[in-house]
Design an enzyme around this catalytic site. Structure first.
Site, short mmCIF file in Angstrom:
data_model
loop_
_atom_site.label_atom_id
_atom_site.label_comp_id
_atom_site.label_asym_id
_atom_site.label_seq_id
_atom_site.Cartn_x
_atom_site.Cartn_y
_atom_site.Cartn_z
N LYS A 24 5.04 -2.20 0.75
CA LYS A 24 4.84 -2.42 1.71
C LYS A 24 6.26 -2.29 2.05
O LYS A 24 7.13 -2.84 1.68
CB LYS A 24 4.09 -3.18 1.42
CG LYS A 24 4.49 -4.36 1.32
CD LYS A 24 4.90 -5.78 1.84
CE LYS A 24 5.39 -7.05 1.22
NZ LYS A 24 6.86 -7.37 1.54
N ASP A 148 1.03 -11.55 -1.76
CA ASP A 148 0.75 -10.50 -1.44
C ASP A 148 0.03 -9.39 -1.90
O ASP A 148 -0.42 -8.60 -1.47
CB ASP A 148 1.60 -10.09 -1.08
CG ASP A 148 3.14 -9.68 -1.97
OD1 ASP A 148 2.92 -10.19 -2.40
OD2 ASP A 148 4.23 -9.40 -1.48
#
Length: 285
Positions: A24, A148
């Site tokens: 990401k 995350d």
């Protein structure tokens, strides 16, 4: 023939239980304040990109982990996949598995590669052993492994806040742009990055700013880590400058670095950057 070929490939993937965790990028990152639990309150946009590891599990006589590709630092027992196995083993009668991870996502790059591996491992266990976990249940498990990790369960663009593990869905589609990423030969530790940042509240949230035209992002959307990281590592600052010189309409360091991504409206010439850096192109998922 193409469809038939895809079906055969999928059959092989299902048989050997292989999954491909992706990276990401952070579009903007505001460090808002310090928390009493030692973390920081922040806000950022997580956006998935097409740089992938390969993760395989096979039932075995004992639990084991091996890796190939990029060297993974640290002890095997501290690997998030191993921790994820033990986390689910508390609630499910899991048999031992052999885990093989081929590491391709750059490490220490601000790309969430380790977190992605952990989340995709949970997804893989859920599928392999028919655990029946919902996305929300898998998110709860993933959140226990890292701030995350939970993002990668649904793996769709989100506005992340609190310590980066609370999400709101956003409508963000960059499929009409070219996304590239440059990884310089530099290491930035998370401790170094946070040590150089000064938490401060924001006037306008990224939740609002992300809906401005992409061409205007460079005037409004920033990464708080860049100030100190660029000061300590001028090579990273130079990469960002080079991406703008190559025609990027927006460029930023991802997370706490050291990778820098650029968003272009046409395929750029990055031949100069390729001489000293690892360059990934066309990262749209």
């Amino acid at each position: 023939m193409v469809s038939y070929g895809c079906l055969k490939i999928q059959a092989v993937v299902n048989r050997f239980m292989i999954i491909f965790p992706n990276a990401k990028i952070n579009i903007g990152l505001n460090v808002i304040g310090r928390r009493p639990d030692g973390y920081h309150d922040l806000e950022t946009i997580f956006y998935p990109i097409k740089i992938n590891d390969a993760l395989e599990i096979i039932e075995a006589d004992k639990l084991s982990f091996e890796s190939s590709g990029l060297e993974i630092p640290g002890r095997v027992e501290d690997n998030l996949c191993i921790k994820g196995y033990h986390l689910l083993k508390k609630d499910f009668d899991l048999p031992p598995v052999k885990i093989h991870l081929h590491k391709h996502i750059p490490i220490g790059a601000g790309l969430g590669g380790g977190s992605a591996d952990a989340a995709f491992f949970i997804r893989l266990l859920n599928k392999k052993f028919n655990l029946g976990l919902t996305d929300d249940q898998m998110i709860d498990y993933a959140r226990k492994l890292g701030a995350d990790c939970a993002f990668f369960i649904k793996n769709k663009p989100v506005f992340a806040f609190d310590k980066g593990d609370e999400f709101e869905s956003i409508k963000l589609d960059l499929s009409n742009y070219k996304i590239v990423l440059v990884m310089p030969p530099v290491h930035v530790s998370t401790g170094e990055a946070y040590g150089g940042v000064k938490p401060a509240p924001v006037n306008l949230s990224l939740m609002e700013l992300i809906y401005k035209p992409v061409a205007e992002w460079k005037n409004f959307i920033k990464n708080d880590f860049e100030v100190s990281v660029f000061k300590n590592h001028p090579m990273i600052r130079g990469v960002k400058a080079s991406l703008y010189e190559a025609g990027a309409i927006y460029a930023s360091m991802s997370g706490s670095g050291a990778s820098v991504f650029g968003i272009f409206d046409k395929t750029p010439d990055l031949s100069e950057l390729k001489k000293e850096n690892q360059v990934f192109v066309d990262l749209r998922i």
